[in-house]
Design an enzyme around this catalytic site. Structure first.
Site, PDB file in Angstrom:
ATOM      1  N   LYS A  29     -40.832  11.217 -41.189  1.00 58.82           N
ATOM      2  CA  LYS A  29     -40.393  12.618 -41.693  1.00 58.82           C
ATOM      3  C   LYS A  29     -39.176  13.075 -40.640  1.00 58.82           C
ATOM      4  CE  LYS A  29     -43.639  15.430 -38.876  1.00 58.82           C
ATOM      5  NZ  LYS A  29     -42.880  16.337 -38.144  1.00 58.82           N
ATOM      6  N   ASP A  30     -38.753  12.432 -39.622  1.00 63.12           N
ATOM      7  CA  ASP A  30     -37.478  12.525 -38.878  1.00 63.12           C
ATOM      8  C   ASP A  30     -36.283  11.728 -39.402  1.00 63.12           C
ATOM      9  OD1 ASP A  30     -38.951  14.384 -37.063  1.00 63.12           O
ATOM     10  OD2 ASP A  30     -39.756  12.666 -35.909  1.00 63.12           O
TER      11      ASP A  30
ATOM     12  N   ARG B 246     -39.824  24.445 -43.919  1.00 63.67           N
ATOM     13  CA  ARG B 246     -40.437  24.210 -44.794  1.00 63.67           C
ATOM     14  C   ARG B 246     -42.204  24.779 -44.662  1.00 63.67           C
ATOM     15  NH1 ARG B 246     -44.646  20.955 -44.941  1.00 63.67           N
ATOM     16  NH2 ARG B 246     -44.195  20.003 -42.845  1.00 63.67           N
ATOM     17  N   ARG B 247     -42.665  24.714 -43.645  1.00 60.95           N
ATOM     18  CA  ARG B 247     -43.930  25.276 -43.282  1.00 60.95           C
ATOM     19  C   ARG B 247     -43.821  26.951 -43.424  1.00 60.95           C
ATOM     20  NH1 ARG B 247     -44.827  21.226 -38.435  1.00 60.95           N
ATOM     21  NH2 ARG B 247     -45.702  19.530 -39.436  1.00 60.95           N
TER      22      ARG B 247
ATOM     23  N   ARG C 169     -40.920  25.520 -30.499  1.00 62.12           N
ATOM     24  CA  ARG C 169     -40.505  24.261 -30.370  1.00 62.12           C
ATOM     25  C   ARG C 169     -41.274  23.590 -29.342  1.00 62.12           C
ATOM     26  NH1 ARG C 169     -35.356  22.881 -31.394  1.00 62.12           N
ATOM     27  NH2 ARG C 169     -36.307  20.716 -31.158  1.00 62.12           N
TER      28      ARG C 169
ATOM     29  N   ARG D 147     -46.621  22.919 -27.363  1.00 65.62           N
ATOM     30  CA  ARG D 147     -47.082  23.811 -28.593  1.00 65.62           C
ATOM     31  C   ARG D 147     -48.482  24.302 -28.558  1.00 65.62           C
ATOM     32  NH1 ARG D 147     -43.948  21.964 -34.025  1.00 65.62           N
ATOM     33  NH2 ARG D 147     -42.823  20.337 -33.175  1.00 65.62           N
TER      34      ARG D 147
ATOM     35  N   CYS E 194     -34.350  17.777 -42.252  1.00 67.47           N
ATOM     36  CA  CYS E 194     -35.646  18.378 -41.768  1.00 67.47           C
ATOM     37  C   CYS E 194     -35.155  20.156 -41.507  1.00 67.47           C
ATOM     38  CB  CYS E 194     -36.019  17.873 -40.444  1.00 67.47           C
ATOM     39  SG  CYS E 194     -35.077  17.894 -39.062  1.00 67.47           S
TER      40      CYS E 194
END
Length: 316
Positions: free
Chosen positions: A85-86, A133-134, A151, A157, A244
């Site tokens: 996804k990166d 997106r989330r 971040r 996190r 992204c």
């Protein structure tokens, strides 16, 4: 004996993923009678250095891969392990995805202070995510939530959930699975509530296109089903010129013949483009046999419905 230098980000997750890949490749090499050894080279990327602003404001594609790809081009490393996804939808000239191993859980998940799920969060709960997106999909489903940027790597996190007053944070389930931390997950979010990022749950093993010896080894590690479905998603992303930093999601599956009413090679792709505030969510689901044509078809349909205008506004 071939020595293969593997580039990796230096986070615990990145190094764990790289370690899993090296273990698998060593087993494959041994089964083929090949003598290889691996060495990990840690590389800091732009996305790792800039932690005080959201990804969407950092700008540019490949925030977590560009420096690693340059090391590949310069011959400092032989291969790199990325979270798919990166990876930007287009690779630099001379570089290829040598293998996409079997995908793990592609879903997003919720980690909450009290262990409750999304529907049980209190009115106005503070939820942390680094992803537009989330955030956009969560705002569409629960407009009352106070969605804030958070971040850092997974462990930092998780600490911020305790120290910075968040009621919940969102992460990719795959990262927690690979770290062995699935016991921290409060709830998995189904794709109809939060469509995953392109390639989420999959890894990309990148190398130089002219390294035929390494490509031969990597081909034995490739999972055809994962590679096919991820290709559909990445084609969709490329057609929308996305990365992204924009609210784009996609998830492809191969349908079982009993579901498709056809043969076993039918792929179903759902693509999504959203406005950052969650006011507009455009989704389309189509089926097809060719992953590239399918990705293009879903992107074209969303463009027809106004996706280009949304993305233009997001990019400013």
């Amino acid at each position: 004996m071939r020595k293969i230098i593997v580039g990796s980000r230096q986070s615990a997750l990145a190094l764990t993923q790289t370690g899993h890949v090296i273990d698998a490749l060593q087993q494959i090499a041994a089964s083929q009678g090949l003598e290889v050894e691996f060495e990990i080279k840690k590389i800091v990327t732009k996305g790792d250095r800039i932690l005080d602003v959201t990804l969407s404001k950092v700008g540019g594609k490949g925030l977590f891969v560009k420096e690693i790809e340059q090391a590949l081009i310069d011959g400092e490393i032989d291969m790199a392990v990325h979270s798919m996804k990166d990876m930007p939808s287009e690779l630099p000239e001379g570089l290829v995805n040598g293998a996409i191993p079997k995908r793990v859980d592609p879903r997003d998940c919720l980690i909450t202070r009290d262990g409750n799920g999304l529907d049980d969060l209190p009115q106005g709960a503070k939820l942390g995510t680094s992803s537009l997106r989330r955030a956009s999909q969560l705002k569409a489903y629960r407009p009352d939530l106070d969605v804030q940027s958070i971040r850092g790597n997974i462990d930092s996190r998780l600490r911020k959930l305790e120290t910075e007053g968040f009621d919940a944070i969102m992460l990719a389930a795959a990262g927690l699975e690979r770290m062995g931390w699935t016991d921290r997950i409060s709830a998995y979010l189904p794709a109809d509530i939060c469509l995953p990022a392109v390639g989420q749950g999959a890894l990309g093993i990148e190398c130089r296109g002219d390294d035929l010896e390494l490509l031969g080894l990597l081909s034995l590690y490739n999972d055809d089903l994962t590679a096919t479905t991820v290709m559909a998603e990445r084609t969709f992303l490329a057609e929308l010129n996305g990365g992204c930093q924009v609210p784009i999601g996609a998830y492809a599956v191969r349908l079982h013949p009993s579901h498709s009413g056809q043969d076993e090679n039918v792929i179903q792709l759902t693509g999504m483009v959203a406005s950052p505030d969650g006011a507009t969510i455009l989704k389309e689901t189509l089926q097809g046999h060719d992953p590239v044509q399918l990705g293009m078809a879903v992107a074209d349909e969303l463009k027809r419905r106004g996706a280009d205008q949304i993305l233009a506004e997001v990019r400013g």
